[in-house]
Motif scaffolding. Sequence first.
Motif: not given
Length: 249
Positions: A80-99
């Motif tokens: 998403y960020l590679k295609r959208a200059p100036g965009a911001h992403a929040t990655v949410l996951d229930i499993t910390e080890s995945m993050l």
Amino acid sequence: MTDDQKTTHFGFQTVNEAEKAGMVHGVFTRVASKYDVMNDAMSLGIHRIWKDAMMDWLAPRPGTKLLDVAGGTGDVSFRYLKRAPGAHATVLDITESMLVEGRQRAEADSMADRLDWVVGDAMALPFKANTFDVYTISFGIRNVTRVQDALNEAFRVLRPGGRLMVLEFSQIPNDLMQKAYDLYSFNLIPVMGQVIAGDRDSYQYLVESIRKFPDQETFAGMIRQAGFGQVKYRNLTMGIAALHSGWKI
């Protein structure tokens, strides 16, 4: 009936709702370090094409805010960020080890100022209403204990005009082809899990969870029930996976 008496499915098992999140957490904690490798093996690498198709339909816009739920290793957010200059992403996951796995990837370093990593539950998002422009969840919603609750939360945190997009394994609308795919899934994928990740049971669960997930039309109805309009879906690779799209109008 109290919450802890309500049941749901964990693969083909019937379990108390209160137990499922912990069981799913256990699966993804165990497979985190091998998750991307196993996705390649399970889909023969096609999951990358599916995620690109997701971005093509999504058409990310510059300066927008993405919430990527169950986004663990960052795959969708990076695209998403590679295609959208100036965009911001929040990655949410229930499993910390995945993050942790996601944050260790090279793309995460190069985009660090445009990314947040949050441990959280899809059914009770830790964000205010009307916060995000786009909500994505990729191969994650079938693991949620109460799918409708997650869709309701997606609607809540999206701004008016915001868009939901779900990429998930689905059902092939041809019985013979579905049976052939089931033979592959149930006989080969758990073995791959044993060989590649040393964990047969987790991949047995992943295969079973795919078969328990609603078909395309049923899931589209759940998205509408959450309040979304213009709900549509596209089958990918004959329906092995499907993209569902909806708008908060």
